[in-house]
Design an enzyme around this catalytic site. Structure first.
Site, short mmCIF file in Angstrom:
data_model
loop_
_atom_site.label_atom_id
_atom_site.label_comp_id
_atom_site.label_asym_id
_atom_site.label_seq_id
_atom_site.Cartn_x
_atom_site.Cartn_y
_atom_site.Cartn_z
N SER A 26 5.13 10.84 -13.73
CA SER A 26 6.03 9.79 -13.85
C SER A 26 6.37 9.98 -15.42
O SER A 26 7.61 8.98 -15.80
CB SER A 26 5.38 8.23 -13.80
OG SER A 26 3.93 8.28 -14.25
N GLY A 63 3.10 9.89 -10.23
CA GLY A 63 1.74 10.02 -9.48
C GLY A 63 1.28 11.14 -9.68
O GLY A 63 -0.07 11.30 -8.95
N ASN A 92 -2.47 11.60 -15.49
CA ASN A 92 -3.20 11.20 -13.89
C ASN A 92 -4.49 11.77 -13.72
O ASN A 92 -5.38 11.12 -12.96
CB ASN A 92 -2.00 11.20 -13.05
CG ASN A 92 -0.84 10.22 -13.08
OD1 ASN A 92 -0.83 9.09 -13.41
ND2 ASN A 92 0.39 10.88 -12.63
N ASP A 173 3.30 -2.51 -17.64
CA ASP A 173 1.99 -2.21 -17.16
C ASP A 173 1.26 -1.45 -18.30
O ASP A 173 0.19 -0.78 -18.16
CB ASP A 173 2.30 -0.87 -16.15
CG ASP A 173 3.11 0.26 -16.48
OD1 ASP A 173 3.14 0.41 -17.76
OD2 ASP A 173 3.47 1.11 -15.79
N HIS A 176 3.45 3.20 -19.02
CA HIS A 176 4.71 4.23 -19.01
C HIS A 176 5.55 3.48 -20.28
O HIS A 176 5.67 2.28 -20.69
CB HIS A 176 5.42 3.94 -17.75
CG HIS A 176 4.51 4.34 -16.68
ND1 HIS A 176 4.02 3.61 -15.81
CD2 HIS A 176 4.49 5.56 -16.26
CE1 HIS A 176 3.28 4.33 -14.89
NE2 HIS A 176 3.74 5.47 -15.12
#
Length: 203
Positions: A26, A63, A92, A173, A176
């Site tokens: 991402s 993801g 991730n 969040d 990011h």
């Protein structure tokens, strides 16, 4: 003579547009941002401003873990000619607490495939989140430098340099990059990318 010197300083002169694929998760895909604000597009714009005739293909998938990128690598590379790849993967894996040895093996296999296809690459590294503890970080963080050394490839040590820990450069969040964060990433990695491109064969 002066004009020739100016052109010489504007970036390498290639016979065609360089096609670079940005492989990643991402952070590359541009989660939460429009396509023109994602890392590949902003990097392409910055490189063009420096005189590079380049296209950066966005092959990021939100993801994705290293095993996922490895599984889709042939599809991501496609059949067309590529002059290079920027490999940004592993965040991730780290956030899920996956075994760093497996992450290293997956990224190693990705790089081996790129080498087999004679696609030069630049590796973007990642750091471990503090909550995962020191022992995990000691296993995870060095894997990028170790692989860069193995393949004698350029390494940008921390893709989120200047963004991690800076809420004003992150989406709500806290993970990011926002628009300012992407610009920070590009400004940080740009010298490494330009040096890498300068070293590519001029054919």
């Amino acid at each position: 003579m002066a004009l020739a010197l100016m052109l010489a300083g504007a970036g390498p002169l290639y016979a065609r547009t360089l096609r670079i694929v940005a492989l990643g998760d991402s952070l590359t895909a541009g989660y939460g941002l429009s396509a023109n604000l994602a890392f590949p597009a902003v990097l392409e714009k910055a490189l063009k401003e420096k005189g590079f005739d380049v296209e950066i293909v966005n092959a990021g998938v939100s993801g994705d873990i290293s095993a996922g990128l490895l599984a889709r690598l042939d599809w991501a590379l496609g059949d067309g000619a590529l002059d290079g790849a920027i490999v940004e993967i592993g965040a991730n894996d780290m956030l899920r607490g996956l075994n760093p040895d497996q992450t290293r093996a997956n990224i190693d296999a990705i790089l081996a495939k790129l080498r087999e296809r004679k696609i030069p690459f630049l590796i973007a590294g990642m750091r471990s989140a503090p909550n995962l503890g020191g022992p995990y970080a000691e296993q995870f963080e060095p894997l990028f430098a170790a692989l860069a050394q193995k393949y004698q490839a350029p390494l940008y040590p921390f893709f989120l340099e200047g963004v991690a820990g800076h809420p004003d450069r992150q989406l709500p969040d806290g993970l990011h990059p926002n628009r300012a964060g992407v610009e920070t990433i590009v400004a940080g990695i740009l010298p490494a990318v330009t040096a890498w491109l300068d070293a590519l064969p001029k054919s």
